[in-house]
Design an enzyme around this catalytic site. Structure first.
Site, PDB file in Angstrom:
ATOM      1  CG  ASP A  61      -4.181   6.887   1.944  1.00  0.00           C
ATOM      2  OD1 ASP A  61      -3.167   7.544   2.253  1.00  0.00           O
ATOM      3  OD2 ASP A  61      -4.183   5.654   1.824  1.00  0.00           O
ATOM      4  CG  HIS A  96       0.514   6.164  -0.613  1.00  0.00           C
ATOM      5  ND1 HIS A  96      -0.609   6.724  -1.180  1.00  0.00           N
ATOM      6  CD2 HIS A  96       0.091   5.533   0.512  1.00  0.00           C
ATOM      7  CE1 HIS A  96      -1.665   6.441  -0.434  1.00  0.00           C
ATOM      8  NE2 HIS A  96      -1.266   5.723   0.596  1.00  0.00           N
ATOM      9  CG  HIS A 125      -1.761   1.169   1.427  1.00  0.00           C
ATOM     10  ND1 HIS A 125      -3.124   1.178   1.216  1.00  0.00           N
ATOM     11  CD2 HIS A 125      -1.448   2.439   1.832  1.00  0.00           C
ATOM     12  CE1 HIS A 125      -3.612   2.383   1.471  1.00  0.00           C
ATOM     13  NE2 HIS A 125      -2.613   3.165   1.863  1.00  0.00           N
ATOM     14  CD  GLU A 126       1.923   3.654   3.670  1.00  0.00           C
ATOM     15  OE1 GLU A 126       2.303   4.706   3.122  1.00  0.00           O
ATOM     16  OE2 GLU A 126       0.850   3.582   4.308  1.00  0.00           O
TER      17      GLU A 126
END
Length: 402
Positions: free
Chosen positions: A180, A83, A79-80
């Protein structure tokens, strides 16, 4: 908390915060305790056909708990990375990805102020989580229902990760700035208003969300963990708003606009005794000085350094024996905001200003506070008007942080 590096991905260091070593076994235990309930949910919702009793065995439940918790945090890292890779694509370096108590965080060296960039960077993480959830669900469907413990365990893990990755995406998209969803909200608000104003609105929405989440954790069917998350969100929203307001305040100002110039700076000689240093500090009401030897700045000495020497030994010790030689320097054309961030990040009180190797000034926390007070009162420290978004409350909060 202490952090240690466990590897890297795409050149981005992956770190573990000490709190992660607490939360991983806790999650493994919680998942292990709830294996039967989770399997029943998968059977009811997706017709998984999982045999519940074998999965609740004394050993297998804890193996499943550890595997599921590990898989969940792998999903957090991905997930990170979502980003991070989009941020790098738009030219925003990532210093690290850290796993900690509340999941993961990608540390951007610079926050984007282009609303399109922030929108895409913020959406990238939840999109990755949804994609992981979909892939896990497809793999879950591919594993046949079986009474075999091995197949049942695999199907359970895939179903659990499918649910949790989608839940992670949904939770992160709630408008709890700085999550987010809060960043998406700020990006959309920044389309039609200033960045500082958009941050302030998104931060207020985040605070309200944090309060509601905390109340749900305290009085609803939630948990103290939700209260802790709410506390983190509230602090994060406040901190982001204050930082942005400060950035707006110092927009256009450079170190040379705020620093104390070299011709106005008192120095001490490296050969002076600590007793003489303390006497000078008392006489001039200063708590730190650059240290000079043969016309060159060779260190910094502060009241804390002098306090480390016992009173009866201060005549015997020289300033050069207690001074700090690991000096933090900055150029006169660096932004005032960069200087402030470096003071805070390194937990120091002053920066030496050098221009082409020549000592030209000193920038202290007091210099920044003085400039901040002038801005608050409607001054410009020589150049810029006061941003309309700056309030007494936000500036006072930042003065306290400094």
């Amino acid at each position: 908390m202490p952090r240690f590096r466990i590897g890297s991905a795409f050149g981005i260091p992956i770190q573990l915060d000490l709190t992660f070593l607490i939360v991983l076994p806790l999650f493994a235990w919680i998942i292990g305790v709830q294996v039967g309930e989770t399997a029943a949910v998968l059977n009811d919702v997706w017709g998984a056909g999982l045999p519940i009793e074998p999965l609740e065995g004394d050993v297998i439940r804890w193996v499943l708990g550890l595997a599921a918790a590990t898989g969940l945090f792998v999903g957090v890292v991905l997930h990170e990375l979502g980003h991070s890779l989009v941020a790098i694509r738009y030219g925003y370096p990532i210093s690290s990805i850290t796993l900690w108590l509340f999941g993961g965080i990608a540390q951007l060296d610079e926050m984007p102020e282009d609303w399109r960039h922030e929108l895409l960077i913020a959406l990238a993480g939840p999109i990755v989580s949804v994609a992981l959830g979909v892939l896990s669900y497809l793999a879950f469907l591919a594993v046949p229902a079986s009474s075999s413990v091995a197949l049942a365990s695999g199907k359970f893990l895939l179903g659990y990760l499918a649910l949790m990755n989608v839940a992670l995406a949904v939770f992160n998209m709630l408008p709890g700035f700085p999550m987010d969803g809060g960043r998406v909200l700020r990006a959309l608000l920044a389309r039609t208003r200033g960045y500082a104003r958009a941050t302030k609105i998104a931060a207020e929405v985040g605070k309200v969300f944090a309060i509601l989440l905390g109340l749900f954790g305290l009085f609803g069917p939630g948990s103290l963990f939700l209260v802790a998350i709410a506390f983190f969100i509230y602090l994060g929203a406040s901190g982001e708003a204050q930082q942005t307001m400060m950035k707006a305040a110092f927009e256009g100002f450079e170190v040379r606009d705020i620093m104390t110039t070299a011709d106005r700076i008192q120095t001490v000689d490296a050969g002076d005794s600590v007793a003489e240093l303390v006497e000078q500090m008392f006489r001039e009401r200063h708590t730190g000085y650059p240290v000079e030897r043969d016309g060159e700045i060779v260190g910094l000495v502060t009241l804390e350094d002098a306090r480390a020497v016992r009173d009866i030994e201060r005549e015997a010790y020289r300033v050069e024996e207690i001074m700090t030689t690991d000096l933090e320097t900055i150029g006169p054309t660096a932004s005032a905001m960069e200087a402030m961030e470096r003071l805070q990040r390194n937990n120091i009180g002053r920066l030496l200003v050098y221009d082409d190797g020549e000592f030209v000034g000193l920038l202290t926390r007091s210099d920044l506070l003085t400039a901040l007070n002038i801005i608050k009162e409607g001054g410009s420290v020589g150049r810029q008007p006061v941003p309309s978004e700056l309030t007494d409350e936000s500036l006072s909060a930042e003065r306290d942080r400094l």
